[in-house]
Design an enzyme around this catalytic site. Structure first.
Site, short mmCIF file in Angstrom:
data_model
loop_
_atom_site.label_atom_id
_atom_site.label_comp_id
_atom_site.label_asym_id
_atom_site.label_seq_id
_atom_site.Cartn_x
_atom_site.Cartn_y
_atom_site.Cartn_z
N ARG A 168 -49.38 -77.47 33.14
CA ARG A 168 -50.79 -77.86 33.23
C ARG A 168 -51.50 -77.85 31.86
O ARG A 168 -52.70 -77.56 31.77
CB ARG A 168 -51.56 -76.95 34.20
CG ARG A 168 -51.23 -77.18 35.65
CD ARG A 168 -51.89 -78.44 36.18
NE ARG A 168 -51.53 -78.69 37.56
CZ ARG A 168 -52.29 -78.40 38.61
NH1 ARG A 168 -53.45 -77.84 38.43
NH2 ARG A 168 -51.88 -78.68 39.82
N ARG A 186 -58.10 -78.86 32.66
CA ARG A 186 -59.52 -78.50 32.55
C ARG A 186 -59.87 -77.43 31.52
O ARG A 186 -61.03 -77.26 31.18
CB ARG A 186 -60.03 -78.05 33.93
CG ARG A 186 -60.24 -79.20 34.86
CD ARG A 186 -60.32 -78.73 36.28
NE ARG A 186 -59.04 -78.14 36.65
CZ ARG A 186 -58.75 -77.70 37.87
NH1 ARG A 186 -59.66 -77.73 38.81
NH2 ARG A 186 -57.57 -77.19 38.12
N ARG A 190 -62.46 -86.69 31.85
CA ARG A 190 -62.44 -86.57 33.31
C ARG A 190 -63.79 -86.97 33.90
O ARG A 190 -63.86 -87.63 34.93
CB ARG A 190 -62.10 -85.13 33.67
CG ARG A 190 -62.17 -84.76 35.13
CD ARG A 190 -60.96 -85.25 35.87
NE ARG A 190 -61.05 -84.92 37.29
CZ ARG A 190 -61.72 -85.64 38.18
NH1 ARG A 190 -62.38 -86.72 37.83
NH2 ARG A 190 -61.74 -85.27 39.46
N ASP A 209 -49.86 -86.60 38.94
CA ASP A 209 -49.89 -85.51 39.91
C ASP A 209 -48.74 -85.68 40.88
O ASP A 209 -48.27 -86.80 41.09
CB ASP A 209 -51.22 -85.48 40.67
CG ASP A 209 -51.40 -84.14 41.36
OD1 ASP A 209 -51.84 -83.18 40.70
OD2 ASP A 209 -51.06 -84.04 42.56
N TYR A 266 -48.18 -80.42 51.56
CA TYR A 266 -49.49 -81.07 51.47
C TYR A 266 -49.59 -82.25 52.44
O TYR A 266 -50.64 -82.48 53.05
CB TYR A 266 -49.76 -81.57 50.04
CG TYR A 266 -49.96 -80.43 49.06
CD1 TYR A 266 -51.20 -79.82 48.92
CD2 TYR A 266 -48.91 -79.96 48.29
CE1 TYR A 266 -51.38 -78.77 48.02
CE2 TYR A 266 -49.07 -78.91 47.39
CZ TYR A 266 -50.31 -78.32 47.26
OH TYR A 266 -50.49 -77.27 46.39
#
Ligand code: CP3
Length: 344
Positions: free
Chosen positions: A25, A29, A38, A75, A151
């Site tokens: 990652r 962020r 973003r 992703d 998911y």
């Protein structure tokens, strides 16, 4: 900062004097430049599927910190999206998918992913590869079938992956068909990333650790073996990093049966066991606790030293045990890198 070592050498079996380093990652962020882009991008999927922006985000952490690898910005859930499942990312809530409620929904999934949907990802790989210093490895990735399926079945992240585990217990043949579909799609997807210029690929099985041994073997280990073998048939020298997070005692079987060049290990593993039983077989990647990186200071220094002491004599890629947390200060990343590179 200069790049001193190549991750590719380590994956090819040659230990490095100073371990190469990147972070799971790393494009995300905690970086102000990511947050800025973003905010402009609209939806998260739009960011993933716009090669110009996705390439920029892929390169940002390498530019700032001189990591030894860039990881494709995308992703794991682009695969369900390319299979026609509705996928949205809500700010602060994580992913939302139209859950696959029953056998009929699973059997309605198409045989293969829509390549038009995924072609911008391959374009991002081509652009990132062209822009990177050749000493910096470009990593592609996909989610492992079990983790992606958790998911797809639940429709969102769950603390214990109960919906997928229940479906796998109640209707194993149905669940197997979903896993099989994801195995096929993952081979094609990773093959296309390698053809576009990825130097190595990582298979993220974030939720491998919740399964009992027999279920781990069926839903994590066997699909990973089929993906790695399938990819190696298409690209004999394909470099593969497996990340069966939390596999614990299952890791020995995983490295014996899945043809990977390296395994990524979380921070809870017994380092002596990993060094003595696993590192002689494959390269190790990991295993700094992301919370030690967030904490910084002496705790960070001690944690970095413990990881280096355990693994740096053998084939080793320094990394976190899981993704960097968004609130991590940039100065802590600098401090970690300086300490790892002080070995040189
Ligand atoms: O820097 C990199 O590692 C490359 C890009 C990358 C992302 N996700 C970007 C992302 C990679 C390799 C992933 C993998 C991924 N995605 C995994 C496996 C690894 C892991 O961290 O466990 C999983 C389970 C996902 C699914 C996913 N994507 C979740 C659960 C979430 C929401 C939670 C969160 O961290 O926000 C995402 C969103 C996501 N993927 C973000 C990023 C940078 C944040 C979304 C945003 O910026 O708005």
């Amino acid at each position: 900062m200069t790049v001193k070592n190549s991750i590719l050498d380590v994956l090819d079996g040659k230990p490095a004097e100073v371990p190469p380093v990147w972070m799971m990652r790393q494009a995300g962020r905690y970086l102000p430049e990511y947050r800025e882009l973003r905010a402009k991008a609209g939806s998260f999927l739009e960011l993933c599927f716009t090669p110009e922006m996705a390439t920029e985000v892929t390169l940002q952490p390498v530019r700032r910190f001189g990591f030894d690898a860039a990881i494709l910005f995308s992703d794991i859930l682009v695969i369900p999206h390319a299979l026609g499942q509705t996928v949205r990312f809500e700010a602060g809530e994580g992913p939302r998918l139209e859950p696959l409620g029953d056998a009929a929904a699973i059997d309605r999934l198409p045989e293969a992913v829509d390549d038009d949907v995924l072609s911008p990802v391959y374009e991002t790989v081509r652009r990132a590869k062209a822009a990177l210093d050749p000493k910096v490895a470009l990593l592609g990735f996909c989610g492992a079938p079990w983790t992606v399926a958790t998911y797809m079945v639940a429709g969102h992240g769950t603390p214990d992956q109960a919906p997928a585990r229940l479906l796998a217990y109640r209707e194993p043949e149905v669940f197997q068909r979903l896993i099989d579909r994801l195995v096929t799609c993952s081979i094609t997807y990773l093959h296309n990333q390698i053809r576009a210029g990825a130097d190595a690929v990582q298979l993220f099985d974030t939720w491998a650790g919740v399964l009992p041994p027999e279920e781990f073997r069926r839903w994590c280990l066997e699909p990973a073996a089929r993906i790695a073998e399938g990819l190696r048939r298409l690209v004999p020298g394909a470099r593969i990093i497996g990340f069966p997070r939390g596999a614990g005692a299952g890791l020995a079987d995983y490295v014996a049966q899945v043809p990977v060049n390296a395994v990524s290990v979380d921070w809870a593993v017994d380092r002596t066991v990993i060094r003595e039983r696993i590192q002689p077989k494959v390269a190790i990647q990991g295993n700094l606790d992301p919370l030690a990186l967030l904490a910084g200071g002496d705790a960070l220094d001690r944690s970095v030293d413990a990881v280096l002491e355990a693994f740096s004599a053998g084939r080793f890629i320094f990394n976190l045990g899981h993704g960097i947390l968004p609130e991590t200060p940039l100065a802590h990343v600098e401090r970690m890198l300086a300490r790892v590179r002080a070995l040189g």
